[in-house]
Design a protein around this motif. Sequence first.
Motif, short mmCIF file in Angstrom:
data_model
loop_
_atom_site.label_atom_id
_atom_site.label_comp_id
_atom_site.label_asym_id
_atom_site.label_seq_id
_atom_site.Cartn_x
_atom_site.Cartn_y
_atom_site.Cartn_z
N ASP A 260 0.81 -1.23 0.00
CA ASP A 260 0.00 0.00 0.00
C ASP A 260 0.84 1.27 0.00
O ASP A 260 0.48 2.27 -0.62
N SER A 261 1.98 1.23 0.67
CA SER A 261 2.77 2.45 0.84
C SER A 261 3.40 2.96 -0.45
O SER A 261 3.86 4.10 -0.50
N VAL A 262 3.42 2.14 -1.51
CA VAL A 262 4.03 2.58 -2.77
C VAL A 262 3.03 2.68 -3.91
O VAL A 262 3.41 3.10 -5.02
N LYS A 263 1.80 2.34 -3.65
CA LYS A 263 0.79 2.40 -4.71
C LYS A 263 0.66 3.82 -5.25
O LYS A 263 0.59 4.78 -4.50
N GLY A 264 0.64 3.93 -6.57
CA GLY A 264 0.54 5.23 -7.21
C GLY A 264 1.87 5.91 -7.41
O GLY A 264 1.95 6.93 -8.11
N ARG A 265 2.93 5.36 -6.82
CA ARG A 265 4.26 5.96 -6.95
C ARG A 265 5.25 5.04 -7.66
O ARG A 265 6.13 5.51 -8.38
N PHE A 266 5.14 3.74 -7.42
CA PHE A 266 6.07 2.76 -7.99
C PHE A 266 5.36 1.96 -9.08
O PHE A 266 4.16 1.68 -8.99
N THR A 267 6.13 1.56 -10.09
CA THR A 267 5.61 0.72 -11.16
C THR A 267 6.58 -0.41 -11.45
O THR A 267 7.75 -0.16 -11.75
N ILE A 268 6.09 -1.63 -11.35
CA ILE A 268 6.91 -2.81 -11.67
C ILE A 268 6.60 -3.23 -13.10
O ILE A 268 5.45 -3.14 -13.56
N SER A 269 7.64 -3.68 -13.80
CA SER A 269 7.45 -4.17 -15.17
C SER A 269 8.53 -5.19 -15.47
O SER A 269 9.53 -5.29 -14.74
N ARG A 270 8.34 -5.93 -16.54
CA ARG A 270 9.35 -6.90 -16.95
C ARG A 270 9.42 -6.95 -18.46
O ARG A 270 8.42 -6.76 -19.15
N ASP A 271 10.62 -7.19 -18.93
CA ASP A 271 10.88 -7.36 -20.36
C ASP A 271 11.32 -8.81 -20.54
O ASP A 271 12.47 -9.15 -20.25
N ASN A 272 10.41 -9.63 -20.99
CA ASN A 272 10.72 -11.06 -21.11
C ASN A 272 11.82 -11.33 -22.13
O ASN A 272 12.64 -12.23 -21.94
N ALA A 273 11.86 -10.54 -23.17
CA ALA A 273 12.87 -10.75 -24.20
C ALA A 273 14.27 -10.49 -23.66
O ALA A 273 15.25 -11.13 -24.07
N GLU A 274 14.37 -9.53 -22.73
CA GLU A 274 15.67 -9.18 -22.16
C GLU A 274 15.91 -9.84 -20.80
O GLU A 274 16.96 -9.64 -20.20
N ASN A 275 14.94 -10.62 -20.33
CA ASN A 275 15.05 -11.23 -19.00
C ASN A 275 15.39 -10.20 -17.94
O ASN A 275 16.28 -10.42 -17.10
#
Length: 115
Positions: free
Chosen positions: A61-76
């Motif tokens: 909850d403390s990072v919602k709206g501020r942090f974004t997680i993502s992944r690039d499967n092609a680049e691992n």
Amino acid sequence: QVQLVESGGGLVQPGGSLRLSCAASGIAFTIYYMGWYRQAPGKQRELVAVIGSGGAINYVDSVKGRFTISRDNAENTMYLQMNSLKPEDTAVYYCNVVGVRGEYWGQGTQVTVSS
């Protein structure tokens, strides 16, 4: 051999941004989910954000709206975009992978938010 290498940490002023990266190698098995944890001095390690194999994402909850997680499967590679940073975000940030062959951790990268 599985290796997770974090980068992108550093010193930033309150309100600033950082982008963490986690480069994964040696992963030739099914991954259930990948995530970012953090551990501040004197505190327990806590889950910050997690992304499942199907793309489902959750944040503390403390990072919602501020942090974004993502992944690039092609680049691992997995990322954590951190905006509007606060002093309480100061911690060592760890990359985590859980898969059919077990759980793996990176060595951590220090994030310090201070004026």
